[in-house]
Design a protein around this motif. Structure first.
Motif, PDB file in Angstrom:
ATOM      1  N   MET A   1       9.521  -7.601  -2.515  1.00 55.77           N
ATOM      2  CA  MET A   1       8.191  -8.141  -2.782  1.00 55.77           C
ATOM      3  C   MET A   1       7.149  -7.015  -2.828  1.00 55.77           C
ATOM      4  SD  MET A   1       6.458 -11.021  -0.356  1.00 55.77           S
ATOM      5  CE  MET A   1       8.090 -11.511   0.078  1.00 55.77           C
ATOM      6  N   VAL A   2       7.238  -6.126  -1.863  1.00 59.07           N
ATOM      7  CA  VAL A   2       6.260  -5.044  -1.789  1.00 59.07           C
ATOM      8  C   VAL A   2       6.524  -4.007  -2.872  1.00 59.07           C
ATOM      9  CG1 VAL A   2       5.311  -3.231  -0.304  1.00 59.07           C
ATOM     10  CG2 VAL A   2       5.971  -5.435   0.681  1.00 59.07           C
ATOM     11  N   VAL A   3       7.792  -3.640  -3.038  1.00 58.30           N
ATOM     12  CA  VAL A   3       8.131  -2.607  -4.030  1.00 58.30           C
ATOM     13  C   VAL A   3       7.758  -3.090  -5.431  1.00 58.30           C
ATOM     14  CG1 VAL A   3      10.028  -1.316  -5.088  1.00 58.30           C
ATOM     15  CG2 VAL A   3       9.939  -1.614  -2.597  1.00 58.30           C
ATOM     16  N   ARG A   4       8.109  -4.335  -5.745  1.00 58.12           N
ATOM     17  CA  ARG A   4       7.817  -4.867  -7.086  1.00 58.12           C
ATOM     18  C   ARG A   4       6.297  -4.959  -7.321  1.00 58.12           C
ATOM     19  NH1 ARG A   4      11.961  -7.512  -9.867  1.00 58.12           N
ATOM     20  NH2 ARG A   4      10.444  -8.758 -10.987  1.00 58.12           N
ATOM     21  N   ALA A   5       5.594  -5.458  -6.322  1.00 62.28           N
ATOM     22  CA  ALA A   5       4.134  -5.588  -6.481  1.00 62.28           C
ATOM     23  C   ALA A   5       3.514  -4.234  -6.803  1.00 62.28           C
ATOM     24  CB  ALA A   5       3.518  -6.168  -5.213  1.00 62.28           C
ATOM     25  N   ASN A   6       4.014  -3.189  -6.145  1.00 64.35           N
ATOM     26  CA  ASN A   6       3.423  -1.875  -6.368  1.00 64.35           C
ATOM     27  C   ASN A   6       3.884  -1.224  -7.667  1.00 64.35           C
ATOM     28  OD1 ASN A   6       1.600  -0.912  -3.993  1.00 64.35           O
ATOM     29  ND2 ASN A   6       3.218  -2.183  -3.130  1.00 64.35           N
TER      30      ASN A   6
ATOM     31  N   MET B   1       4.235  -3.124 -10.342  1.00 62.09           N
ATOM     32  CA  MET B   1       3.442  -3.834 -11.344  1.00 62.09           C
ATOM     33  C   MET B   1       1.973  -3.427 -11.288  1.00 62.09           C
ATOM     34  SD  MET B   1       5.105  -7.563 -11.625  1.00 62.09           S
ATOM     35  CE  MET B   1       5.742  -7.622  -9.997  1.00 62.09           C
ATOM     36  N   GLU B   2       1.511  -3.177 -10.096  1.00 63.01           N
ATOM     37  CA  GLU B   2       0.116  -2.789  -9.976  1.00 63.01           C
ATOM     38  C   GLU B   2       0.040  -1.660  -8.954  1.00 63.01           C
ATOM     39  OE1 GLU B   2      -2.301  -5.942 -10.638  1.00 63.01           O
ATOM     40  OE2 GLU B   2      -4.170  -4.920 -10.125  1.00 63.01           O
ATOM     41  N   HIS B   3      -0.177  -0.481  -9.488  1.00 59.09           N
ATOM     42  CA  HIS B   3      -0.170   0.713  -8.660  1.00 59.09           C
ATOM     43  C   HIS B   3      -1.148   0.561  -7.484  1.00 59.09           C
ATOM     44  CE1 HIS B   3       0.360   4.832  -7.598  1.00 59.09           C
ATOM     45  NE2 HIS B   3      -0.910   5.121  -7.805  1.00 59.09           N
ATOM     46  N   ASN B   4      -0.644   0.905  -6.302  1.00 57.30           N
ATOM     47  CA  ASN B   4      -1.499   0.897  -5.107  1.00 57.30           C
ATOM     48  C   ASN B   4      -2.030  -0.463  -4.683  1.00 57.30           C
ATOM     49  OD1 ASN B   4      -1.354   3.401  -4.165  1.00 57.30           O
ATOM     50  ND2 ASN B   4      -3.125   4.208  -5.281  1.00 57.30           N
ATOM     51  N   ILE B   5      -1.309  -1.516  -5.038  1.00 60.25           N
ATOM     52  CA  ILE B   5      -1.744  -2.836  -4.595  1.00 60.25           C
ATOM     53  C   ILE B   5      -1.471  -3.014  -3.090  1.00 60.25           C
ATOM     54  CG2 ILE B   5       0.384  -4.106  -5.118  1.00 60.25           C
ATOM     55  CD1 ILE B   5      -3.063  -5.394  -6.067  1.00 60.25           C
ATOM     56  N   GLY B   6      -0.595  -2.157  -2.563  1.00 61.74           N
ATOM     57  CA  GLY B   6      -0.386  -2.133  -1.106  1.00 61.74           C
ATOM     58  C   GLY B   6       0.673  -3.104  -0.626  1.00 61.74           C
ATOM     59  N   GLY B   7       0.684  -3.311   0.663  1.00 71.11           N
ATOM     60  CA  GLY B   7       1.713  -4.146   1.276  1.00 71.11           C
ATOM     61  C   GLY B   7       2.482  -3.321   2.295  1.00 71.11           C
ATOM     62  N   HIS B   8       3.167  -4.012   3.175  1.00 69.40           N
ATOM     63  CA  HIS B   8       3.861  -3.301   4.253  1.00 69.40           C
ATOM     64  C   HIS B   8       5.318  -3.700   4.336  1.00 69.40           C
ATOM     65  CE1 HIS B   8      -0.411  -3.265   5.154  1.00 69.40           C
ATOM     66  NE2 HIS B   8      -0.180  -2.076   5.639  1.00 69.40           N
ATOM     67  N   ILE B   9       6.164  -2.705   4.386  1.00 71.60           N
ATOM     68  CA  ILE B   9       7.599  -2.955   4.515  1.00 71.60           C
ATOM     69  C   ILE B   9       8.030  -2.728   5.961  1.00 71.60           C
ATOM     70  CG2 ILE B   9       9.884  -2.172   3.786  1.00 71.60           C
ATOM     71  CD1 ILE B   9       8.568  -1.185   1.168  1.00 71.60           C
ATOM     72  N   SER B  10       7.456  -1.692   6.566  1.00 72.87           N
ATOM     73  CA  SER B  10       8.057  -1.206   7.811  1.00 72.87           C
ATOM     74  C   SER B  10       7.755  -2.080   9.023  1.00 72.87           C
ATOM     75  CB  SER B  10       7.629   0.226   8.059  1.00 72.87           C
ATOM     76  OG  SER B  10       6.234   0.272   8.213  1.00 72.87           O
ATOM     77  N   THR B  11       6.654  -2.818   9.003  1.00 72.99           N
ATOM     78  CA  THR B  11       6.357  -3.672  10.165  1.00 72.99           C
ATOM     79  C   THR B  11       7.413  -4.766  10.268  1.00 72.99           C
ATOM     80  OG1 THR B  11       3.995  -3.250   9.978  1.00 72.99           O
ATOM     81  CG2 THR B  11       4.644  -5.212  11.195  1.00 72.99           C
ATOM     82  N   TYR B  12       7.634  -5.499   9.170  1.00 72.36           N
ATOM     83  CA  TYR B  12       8.647  -6.555   9.235  1.00 72.36           C
ATOM     84  C   TYR B  12      10.029  -5.961   9.460  1.00 72.36           C
ATOM     85  CZ  TYR B  12      11.701 -10.419   8.455  1.00 72.36           C
ATOM     86  OH  TYR B  12      12.680 -11.350   8.644  1.00 72.36           O
ATOM     87  N   ALA B  13      10.300  -4.802   8.830  1.00 67.01           N
ATOM     88  CA  ALA B  13      11.625  -4.183   9.012  1.00 67.01           C
ATOM     89  C   ALA B  13      11.914  -3.992  10.497  1.00 67.01           C
ATOM     90  CB  ALA B  13      11.688  -2.852   8.269  1.00 67.01           C
TER      91      ALA B  13
END
Ligand SMILES: Cc1ncc(C[n+]2csc(CCOP(=O)(O)OP(=O)(O)O)c2C)c(N)n1
Ligand SMILES: [Mg+2]
Length: 891
Positions: free
Chosen positions: A94-99, A101-113
């Protein structure tokens, strides 16, 4: 080491060993209670013998629940791991794809990981959904873990692939998913906004307490529902996070569980590189008498710990600082052996049989479902107080080179092919190398074992969570009778708007429909607002009743605490009080109960101090009334710079669904409150109210006919000029207590200067402003249609004369609506620091009294060429105004 010290040390070691062994044998033969008793007696004996034992609230750096006391894990661990892996994958995708599609749209992977196991054990085994027959558990999800919560809802079939695709792109057709938990944006999903760090934990504490309040007052059945709050270890640095933990233990809130994800990292780096955040938190929570459960080490450590009969390993665990622990996470097995175990040859011996790879794979407690399950079970079963689980995890767990345990991991949102491949393989995602580059979402079929298991687990827990639903039935809200008496005025008797409000509150408390639902909330200011009579009549809530005879028991208005007391007397905490306000004002959704909170506080300590909570309240669609008491920069006499509020109505402007009023008279307040109850609790509007009330006593006039709509819209003509034929004319605007100054100016102008002025009461600058900008917007977008007219313009249509406004707040309030007025507006207001003095002096100092209003009016007339300069100069003299007086804006 010389021979002698070596010998002494050896004896010490032998002695220590003997003591430890005898404790073990007591444990084995007689159990933990007896062992505890012996240790307590030993401690007492040591003190008597002159041994000064240092105070410590800490236990060793070990799991609180030893392996032998762990309950059996009731789930299919393999299957749960597979489900969790899929959730991990989709959250990452979700985060990788969003970024992409739209550079720097953000999101966090590591907290949930890092938190995946903490959530999954909860979802599969603990979190009970809200249903018809059970209120369900309340869960405050850590804001930055939102991708994981969405990802699970996707597997559950509650969120579509299109929505996932539009994570952080909410404005795309069909809508997307909000970055963080926002009930305003996803009102069917999120319940509690948590992403402003520190608010969640404090709100959770007051939510748990409010649940008890509802039970003790008989408004909801007693249940074993829990409030879970998930937070980050870095988040605990926010003062709000730990600011109310003693309330939770004092109130014995065993319905409350904190889970702190201790990945030892925050955004920039380690939380406590040179210390141990877990031990620090343990001592803070234990000191506050919480039940603390540390989940530090995974099951792989158990056999090693078992071999460590001397307690050396636990001692070593307690020596290593977090910065070094973080490094160990990213290090090779060889490094772990050398650095961690290499500090003592006996430790090295303990891990001799283990290859380097096995050392690298020693899991931490927060990643081990068995350990997490044991902790949750113990927390849920714990009686008599709140529990905090300190779970050690790795930030960015599973990201490998892409960020596991790295300082940059919080911001990581892009993975290269190699990193994706590694993640895929580590978590066994069934996806080929070719497919991988697109980072597609993956959901197994409905019939798959994973989906069936996940669904079954949720069914057994009552359904899906999070899920927000309005559960309450609308009120009838027929209160004409209740409020009518306040339309009549006070018959010349001098009362303050605060007194008038309290009289209304007293009446509302007796109403058959809303009486029980009212929740008065005060942060130690009830006497300031003249509310002490309510102490006796409805009582102050206390979960234990009143265990003492109050000192004033013989008086009429004694300090009565009761288990079913209605007032939440919060003590000196505006943050805690607003958290109660939020819990009470959202009970219509959480519990299906229309509680109506009235939070009354010192107005300067509201928006100025707790605006972020008010913002969260707005997001959460909280209903109710915020009452800013002792309001007005010049109306609160004596208190001075820190207390006198000329700001709050400006600070209320940004909150979109908040209506803000500064009423002058009792009937205005009654009209506003009556309408507010109808709009919020009958019509179900997601709005709430800010009303300022003052402590200046004056006669309350009767309501002029036909002004209700104007009161609610923010403006109505209060008193027209008597002399209809006068050539010199003015329109004067006042709000709150300054309205009386305006009325006095009207008289001076008429009597001394022949100016006929109409007086307008501005009950809400905010409403006028909102109406104005909305009208402008509509006109801009609809140029082909007949333009709409802002309400202010409509009111002043055909009015004559110069325009002057005076307010006890910043001049910006009148200024912001002046563009919709037919002519130039002169604004008087109280910009600047307050002073301790009386009202008359303050109004002179801030230039908002009747004399300055008169002067401003004459000056406007002079500017329009309607009176000569001499008239103004003479007026300055006659009115006793010093033109060289100090400038209140900055003096
Ligand atoms: C009041 C506030 N300040 C700052 C931030 C920005 N921020 C978001 S996450 C984060 C670090 C979080 O660290 P931690 O609480 O340890 O959570 P983790 O991601 O490590 O689980 C910061 C500073 C915020 N969301 N809220
Ligand atoms: Mg952290």
């Amino acid at each position: 080491m010389d021979q002698e010290t070596f010998a002494a040390r050896h004896i010490e070691d032998v002695e220590i060993q003997e003591w430890l062994e005898s404790l073990d044998s007591v444990l084995e033969s007689s159990g933990t209670d007896v062992a505890r008793e012996i240790l307590e007696r030993l401690r007492a004996h040591a003190t008597v013998s002159g041994i000064d034992l240092p105070f410590t609230a800490n236990t060793p750096y070990a799991n609180t629940i030893p392996a032998r006391l762990e309950p059996l894990f009731p789930g299919d661990q393999q299957l749960e791991r597979r489900i969790k892996s899929l959730i991990r994958w989709n959250a990452l995708a979700m985060v990788v794809r969003a970024n992409r599609m739209e550079h720097n749209i953000g999101g966090h992977i590591s907290t949930y990981a890092s938190a995946a196991t903490l959530y999954e054990v909860g979802f599969n085994h603990f979190f009970r959904a809200r249903s018809e027959n059970f209120e369900g558990d309340t869960i405050y999800f850590q804001g930055h873990a939102a991708p994981g919560v969405y990802s699970r809802a996707f597997l559950e079939g509650r969120i579509s692939i299109e929505q996932l695709e539009n994570f952080r792109r909410e404005l795309k057709p069909g809508g997307g998913l909000s970055s963080y938990p926002h009930p305003w944006l996803m009102p069917d999903f999120w319940e509690y906004p948590t992403v402003s760090m520190g608010l969640g934990p404090l709100m959770a504490i007051y939510q748990a307490r409010f649940n008890r309040y509802l039970e003790n007052r008989g408004l909801k059945p007693v249940t074993d529902a829990k409030v879970w709050a998930f937070l980050g270890d870095g988040e605990t640095d926010e003062p709000e996070s730990l600011g109310a933990i003693t309330l939770a233990s004092r109130e014995k809130l065993d319905n409350l569980i904190f889970v702190i994800n201790c990945n030892l990292q925050r955004l920039d780096g380690p939380v406590r590189g040179n210390g141990q955040i877990i031990q620090e938190l343990e001592s803070a929570f234990r000191g506050a008498r919480w039940n603390v459960i540390k989940v530090l080490w995974g099951s792989e450590w158990d056999p090693i710990l078992e071999r460590d009969t001397e307690g050396l390993l636990v001692k070593r665990m307690g020596e290593v600082v977090d910065g070094e622990y973080q490094k160990l996470v990213v290090s090779s097995g060889d490094y772990i052996r050398q650095f961690f175990f290499g500090s003592d040859p006996r430790l090295l011996k303990l891990v001799e049989p283990l290859p380097d790879e096995a050392l690298r794979r020693l899991r931490l407690g927060g990643h081990d479902p068995r350990k997490v399950y044991a902790a949750y079970r113990a927390a849920v079963d714990h009686k008599g107080g709140p529990t905090v689980i300190l779970a050690r995890t790795i930030k960015g767990y599973g990201l490998g080179e892409a960020g596991e345990g790295k300082n940059v991991t919080h911001q990581q949102k892009k993975l290269n092919e190699e990193e994706l491949r590694e993640f895929r393989s580590r978590f066994g995602i069934p996806m080929s190398d070719e497919d991988l580059s697109e980072v597609p979402f993956y959901r197994p079929t409905e019939e798959s074992e994973e989906i069936r298991y996940l669904r079954a687990k949720r069914e057994s827990l009552g359904g899906y969570t999070p899920q927000r639903r309005v559960r309450s039935k609308p009120l009838v809200a027929d209160h004409d009778e209740l409020f009518r008496e306040f339309h009549d005025g006070s018959d010349g008797r001098e009362v303050s708007t605060t007194m008038a409000f309290v009289a209304m509150l007293r009446k509302m408390l007796k109403d058959h429909e809303i009486g029980k639902l009212i929740v008065p909330i005060v942060p130690d200011e009830a006497r300031t607002f003249g509310m002490e009579s309510l102490f006796r009549t409805v009582g102050i809530y206390s979960s234990v009743g009143q265990k003492y005879e109050p000192v004033d028991v013989n008086t009429l208005l004694y300090y009565k605490e009761a288990k079913d007391g209605q007032i939440l007397e919060e003590g000196i905490t505006e943050a805690g009080s607003v958290a109660s306000f939020i819990a009470a004002g959202s009970a219509y959704a959480t519990h299906g109960i229309n509680t109506i909170p009235f939070f009354i506080y010192y107005s300067m300590f509201g928006f100025q101090r707790i605006a972020d909570f008010i913002w969260a309240a707005a997001d959460m669609r909280t209903r109710g009334f915020l009452l800013g008491g002792t309001a007005g920069r010049t109306t609160l006499a004596g208190e001075g710079l820190q207390h006198q509020d000329g700001n709050s109505h400006v600070l209320a402007l940004p909150v979109p669904n908040l209506l803000a009023y500064d009423p002058a008279y009792a009937y205005e307040i009654s009209v506003i409150i009556q309408d507010g109850i109808r709009r919020m609790y009958k019509d179900g509007e997601s709005i709430f109210y800010y009303i300022t009330v003052m402590n200046e006593p004056y006669a309350m006039p009767a309501m002029p006919p036909g002004v209700e709509a104007g009161i609610l819209k923010g403006l109505y003509k209060f008193r027209a000029a008597v002399n209809k034929k006068a050539k010199l004319r003015a329109q004067l605007f006042g709000n709150g207590a300054i309205l009386n100054e305006v009325v006095r100016a009207q008289e001076i102008l008429e009597q001394k200067y022949g100016v006929a002025a109409d007086v307008w009461s501005v009950t809400s600058y905010k409403s006028l402003y909102t109406d104005g900008i909305e009208t402008e917007r509509w006109n801009r977008l609809h140029p082909g249609q007949r333009p709409r007219v802002p309400y202010v313009t409509e009111c002043l249509d055909g009015s004559q004369g110069v325009l002057v406004a005076a307010t006890d707040y910043l001049k910006t309030l009148p200024n912001m609506i002046s563009k919709w007025m037919p002519r130039r507006l002169a604004s008087l207001g109280t910009d600047g620091f307050g002073r301790s003095d009386g009202r008359t002096s303050l109004r002179e100092f801030f230039e908002v009294d009747s004399r300055f209003i008169t002067l401003a009016t004459l000056h406007e007339l002079y500017q329009d060429g309607l009176v000569g300069k001499d008239v103004v100069l003479k007026a300055i003299e006659d009115l006793g105004i010093d033109p060289e007086k100090s400038n209140p804006v900055i003096s």
